[in-house]
Motif scaffolding. Sequence first.
Motif, short mmCIF file in Angstrom:
data_model
loop_
_atom_site.label_atom_id
_atom_site.label_comp_id
_atom_site.label_asym_id
_atom_site.label_seq_id
_atom_site.Cartn_x
_atom_site.Cartn_y
_atom_site.Cartn_z
N ASP A 5 0.84 -1.19 0.00
CA ASP A 5 0.00 0.00 0.00
C ASP A 5 0.89 1.25 0.00
O ASP A 5 1.84 1.33 0.79
N PRO A 6 0.62 2.24 -0.87
CA PRO A 6 1.48 3.43 -0.95
C PRO A 6 1.59 4.22 0.35
O PRO A 6 2.65 4.76 0.66
N VAL A 7 0.51 4.28 1.13
CA VAL A 7 0.57 5.02 2.41
C VAL A 7 1.49 4.29 3.39
O VAL A 7 2.35 4.90 4.03
N GLU A 8 1.32 2.98 3.49
CA GLU A 8 2.19 2.19 4.39
C GLU A 8 3.64 2.23 3.92
O GLU A 8 4.57 2.34 4.73
N ARG A 9 3.83 2.15 2.62
CA ARG A 9 5.19 2.20 2.06
C ARG A 9 5.86 3.53 2.39
O ARG A 9 7.03 3.57 2.79
N LEU A 10 5.11 4.64 2.26
CA LEU A 10 5.66 5.94 2.59
C LEU A 10 5.97 6.03 4.08
O LEU A 10 7.05 6.50 4.46
N ARG A 11 5.06 5.58 4.93
CA ARG A 11 5.31 5.60 6.38
C ARG A 11 6.58 4.82 6.72
O ARG A 11 7.44 5.30 7.45
N ASP A 12 6.72 3.63 6.15
CA ASP A 12 7.90 2.80 6.42
C ASP A 12 9.17 3.48 5.91
O ASP A 12 10.22 3.42 6.57
N ALA A 13 9.09 4.12 4.74
CA ALA A 13 10.26 4.81 4.19
C ALA A 13 10.66 5.99 5.06
O ALA A 13 11.85 6.20 5.33
N ILE A 14 9.68 6.76 5.53
CA ILE A 14 9.99 7.88 6.43
C ILE A 14 10.66 7.35 7.69
O ILE A 14 11.68 7.89 8.14
N ASN A 15 10.13 6.28 8.25
CA ASN A 15 10.68 5.74 9.49
C ASN A 15 12.05 5.08 9.29
O ASN A 15 12.76 4.85 10.26
N SER A 16 12.43 4.82 8.04
CA SER A 16 13.77 4.28 7.75
C SER A 16 14.84 5.37 7.83
O SER A 16 16.02 5.06 7.92
N HIS A 17 14.43 6.63 7.72
CA HIS A 17 15.31 7.80 7.71
C HIS A 17 16.22 7.84 6.49
O HIS A 17 17.28 8.46 6.53
N ASP A 18 15.82 7.19 5.41
CA ASP A 18 16.59 7.17 4.17
C ASP A 18 15.86 8.01 3.13
O ASP A 18 14.83 7.59 2.61
N PRO A 19 16.38 9.22 2.82
CA PRO A 19 15.67 10.09 1.87
C PRO A 19 15.48 9.48 0.49
O PRO A 19 14.49 9.74 -0.18
N ARG A 20 16.39 8.61 0.03
CA ARG A 20 16.23 7.96 -1.28
C ARG A 20 15.08 6.96 -1.22
O ARG A 20 14.35 6.80 -2.19
N GLN A 21 14.93 6.27 -0.10
CA GLN A 21 13.81 5.33 0.05
C GLN A 21 12.49 6.10 0.04
O GLN A 21 11.51 5.64 -0.56
N VAL A 22 12.46 7.27 0.67
CA VAL A 22 11.25 8.11 0.64
C VAL A 22 10.97 8.53 -0.80
O VAL A 22 9.85 8.39 -1.29
N ALA A 23 11.98 9.04 -1.49
CA ALA A 23 11.80 9.51 -2.87
C ALA A 23 11.31 8.39 -3.78
O ALA A 23 10.54 8.64 -4.72
N ASP A 24 11.70 7.15 -3.51
CA ASP A 24 11.30 6.03 -4.33
C ASP A 24 9.80 5.72 -4.22
O ASP A 24 9.26 5.00 -5.03
N CYS A 25 9.13 6.31 -3.24
CA CYS A 25 7.67 6.13 -3.09
C CYS A 25 6.90 6.97 -4.11
O CYS A 25 5.68 6.80 -4.25
N PHE A 26 7.58 7.87 -4.81
CA PHE A 26 6.94 8.83 -5.69
C PHE A 26 7.34 8.61 -7.15
O PHE A 26 8.44 8.14 -7.43
N THR A 27 6.45 8.99 -8.06
CA THR A 27 6.77 8.94 -9.49
C THR A 27 7.80 10.03 -9.80
O THR A 27 7.92 11.02 -9.07
N ALA A 28 8.55 9.85 -10.89
CA ALA A 28 9.56 10.85 -11.28
C ALA A 28 8.94 12.21 -11.54
O ALA A 28 9.55 13.24 -11.27
N ASP A 29 7.68 12.23 -12.03
CA ASP A 29 7.00 13.49 -12.34
C ASP A 29 6.02 13.91 -11.23
O ASP A 29 5.09 14.68 -11.47
#
Length: 123
Positions: A5-29
């Motif tokens: 789920d995109p919301v859960e994926r974003l939450r997990d990425a934020i909690n990882s503290h890895d900005p590239r992992q957060v950015a990977d939750c989003f489309t290039a555009d």
Amino acid sequence: MTMQDPVERLRDAINSHDPRQVADCFTADYRCEVPHRPAESFVGSDRVADNWAALFERLPDLNARVIRRAAGGAELWSEWEMTGTGPAGAPALLCGPVIMSTRDGRIASTRFYLAPVAGPAAG
């Protein structure tokens, strides 16, 4: 394989503290609209990584939690609470809704209302 789920994926990425992992939750555009602060609106997932790197630097122990959520097709509504410790050691709290549109399992656009919560009034 089931897509997370995109919301859960974003939450997990934020909690990882890895900005590239957060950015990977989003489309290039990706398009970010910030209705209360229009000058902060932008386009592109590269900017997401830069913004989150700066946020993680200011709040190294940032923790994200999703309070409520609703979905209608590709549109996701979520209410967020983020806590952390600021540079001077003061607690920080950011709260608010984020309205997302998704495409191919990634976040394609948001209307972002998350904002710092002021401490209690002195009195």
